[in-house]
Design a protein around this motif. Structure first.
Motif, PDB file in Angstrom:
ATOM      1  N   GLU A  37       0.826  -1.205   0.000  1.00 27.76           N
ATOM      2  CA  GLU A  37       0.000   0.000   0.000  1.00 27.76           C
ATOM      3  C   GLU A  37       0.864   1.260   0.000  1.00 27.76           C
ATOM      4  O   GLU A  37       0.508   2.251  -0.640  1.00 27.76           O
ATOM      5  CB  GLU A  37      -0.943  -0.011   1.204  1.00 27.76           C
ATOM      6  CG  GLU A  37      -2.047  -1.037   1.063  1.00 27.76           C
ATOM      7  CD  GLU A  37      -2.913  -1.184   2.288  1.00 27.76           C
ATOM      8  OE1 GLU A  37      -4.055  -1.655   2.129  1.00 27.76           O
ATOM      9  OE2 GLU A  37      -2.460  -0.853   3.411  1.00 27.76           O
ATOM     10  N   GLN A  38       1.989   1.212   0.677  1.00 31.75           N
ATOM     11  CA  GLN A  38       2.911   2.351   0.674  1.00 31.75           C
ATOM     12  C   GLN A  38       3.461   2.592  -0.732  1.00 31.75           C
ATOM     13  O   GLN A  38       3.517   3.729  -1.198  1.00 31.75           O
ATOM     14  CB  GLN A  38       4.057   2.121   1.664  1.00 31.75           C
ATOM     15  CG  GLN A  38       5.057   3.237   1.718  1.00 31.75           C
ATOM     16  CD  GLN A  38       4.463   4.548   2.218  1.00 31.75           C
ATOM     17  OE1 GLN A  38       3.543   4.559   3.022  1.00 31.75           O
ATOM     18  NE2 GLN A  38       4.989   5.653   1.721  1.00 31.75           N
ATOM     19  N   GLN A  39       3.864   1.520  -1.406  1.00 32.40           N
ATOM     20  CA  GLN A  39       4.365   1.647  -2.776  1.00 32.40           C
ATOM     21  C   GLN A  39       3.285   2.216  -3.691  1.00 32.40           C
ATOM     22  O   GLN A  39       3.551   3.067  -4.545  1.00 32.40           O
ATOM     23  CB  GLN A  39       4.823   0.287  -3.309  1.00 32.40           C
ATOM     24  CG  GLN A  39       6.055  -0.239  -2.633  1.00 32.40           C
ATOM     25  CD  GLN A  39       6.340  -1.679  -3.003  1.00 32.40           C
ATOM     26  OE1 GLN A  39       5.425  -2.477  -3.197  1.00 32.40           O
ATOM     27  NE2 GLN A  39       7.615  -2.014  -3.089  1.00 32.40           N
TER      28      GLN A  39
ATOM     29  N   LEU B  27       0.856   6.759  -6.759  1.00 33.49           N
ATOM     30  CA  LEU B  27      -0.301   7.600  -7.048  1.00 33.49           C
ATOM     31  C   LEU B  27       0.006   9.072  -6.815  1.00 33.49           C
ATOM     32  O   LEU B  27      -0.420   9.928  -7.597  1.00 33.49           O
ATOM     33  CB  LEU B  27      -1.503   7.165  -6.198  1.00 33.49           C
ATOM     34  CG  LEU B  27      -2.072   5.793  -6.545  1.00 33.49           C
ATOM     35  CD1 LEU B  27      -3.149   5.403  -5.557  1.00 33.49           C
ATOM     36  CD2 LEU B  27      -2.611   5.766  -7.969  1.00 33.49           C
ATOM     37  N   ARG B  28       0.754   9.384  -5.767  1.00 32.37           N
ATOM     38  CA  ARG B  28       1.147  10.777  -5.530  1.00 32.37           C
ATOM     39  C   ARG B  28       2.004  11.297  -6.690  1.00 32.37           C
ATOM     40  O   ARG B  28       1.834  12.432  -7.148  1.00 32.37           O
ATOM     41  CB  ARG B  28       1.911  10.908  -4.211  1.00 32.37           C
ATOM     42  CG  ARG B  28       1.009  10.963  -2.996  1.00 32.37           C
ATOM     43  CD  ARG B  28       1.744  11.411  -1.746  1.00 32.37           C
ATOM     44  NE  ARG B  28       2.796  10.494  -1.347  1.00 32.37           N
ATOM     45  CZ  ARG B  28       2.644   9.472  -0.505  1.00 32.37           C
ATOM     46  NH1 ARG B  28       1.447   9.209   0.019  1.00 32.37           N
ATOM     47  NH2 ARG B  28       3.664   8.712  -0.181  1.00 32.37           N
TER      48      ARG B  28
ATOM     49  N   GLU C 131       2.247  14.776 -11.804  1.00 33.25           N
ATOM     50  CA  GLU C 131       2.501  14.885 -13.239  1.00 33.25           C
ATOM     51  C   GLU C 131       1.321  15.470 -13.999  1.00 33.25           C
ATOM     52  O   GLU C 131       1.478  15.921 -15.124  1.00 33.25           O
ATOM     53  CB  GLU C 131       2.862  13.520 -13.812  1.00 33.25           C
ATOM     54  CG  GLU C 131       4.212  13.005 -13.374  1.00 33.25           C
ATOM     55  CD  GLU C 131       4.548  11.662 -13.976  1.00 33.25           C
ATOM     56  OE1 GLU C 131       3.655  11.018 -14.589  1.00 33.25           O
ATOM     57  OE2 GLU C 131       5.706  11.240 -13.854  1.00 33.25           O
ATOM     58  N   GLN C 132       0.158  15.461 -13.406  1.00 32.21           N
ATOM     59  CA  GLN C 132      -1.043  15.951 -14.109  1.00 32.21           C
ATOM     60  C   GLN C 132      -1.131  17.448 -14.106  1.00 32.21           C
ATOM     61  O   GLN C 132      -0.738  18.181 -13.366  1.00 32.21           O
ATOM     62  CB  GLN C 132      -2.311  15.365 -13.496  1.00 32.21           C
ATOM     63  CG  GLN C 132      -2.418  13.895 -13.747  1.00 32.21           C
ATOM     64  CD  GLN C 132      -3.707  13.322 -13.160  1.00 32.21           C
ATOM     65  OE1 GLN C 132      -4.433  13.958 -12.434  1.00 32.21           O
ATOM     66  NE2 GLN C 132      -3.969  12.074 -13.480  1.00 32.21           N
TER      67      GLN C 132
END
Length: 65
Positions: A51-53, A58-59, A64-65
């Motif tokens: 979950e950390q990975q 996701l961050r 990048e968006q």
């Protein structure tokens, strides 16, 4: 989301299945630990690491968006 994370090699198939089965499917960590022949503590650590990975990935994608 989990499928995309596996495709991007952020998490492995086993880790994605663990997250899906416990977080989304509501399966017991105790049951999965027994099935896999590992301790419950080890399974919790494995899920937390995955979950950390996933969160880091996701961050990064959001920036990048």
């Amino acid at each position: 989301m989990l499928v995309n994370a596996v495709r991007a090699r952020v998490v492995g198939i086993a880790e994605a299945q663990l997250i899906a089965r416990t977080r989304l499917g509501g399966e017991s960590m105790q049951r999965l630990a027994s099935e896999g022949g590992v301790s419950v503590r080890q399974l919790y650590r494995r899920r937390a690491a995955a979950e950390q990975q996933l969160a880091v990935h996701l961050r990064h994608q959001l920036r990048e968006q």
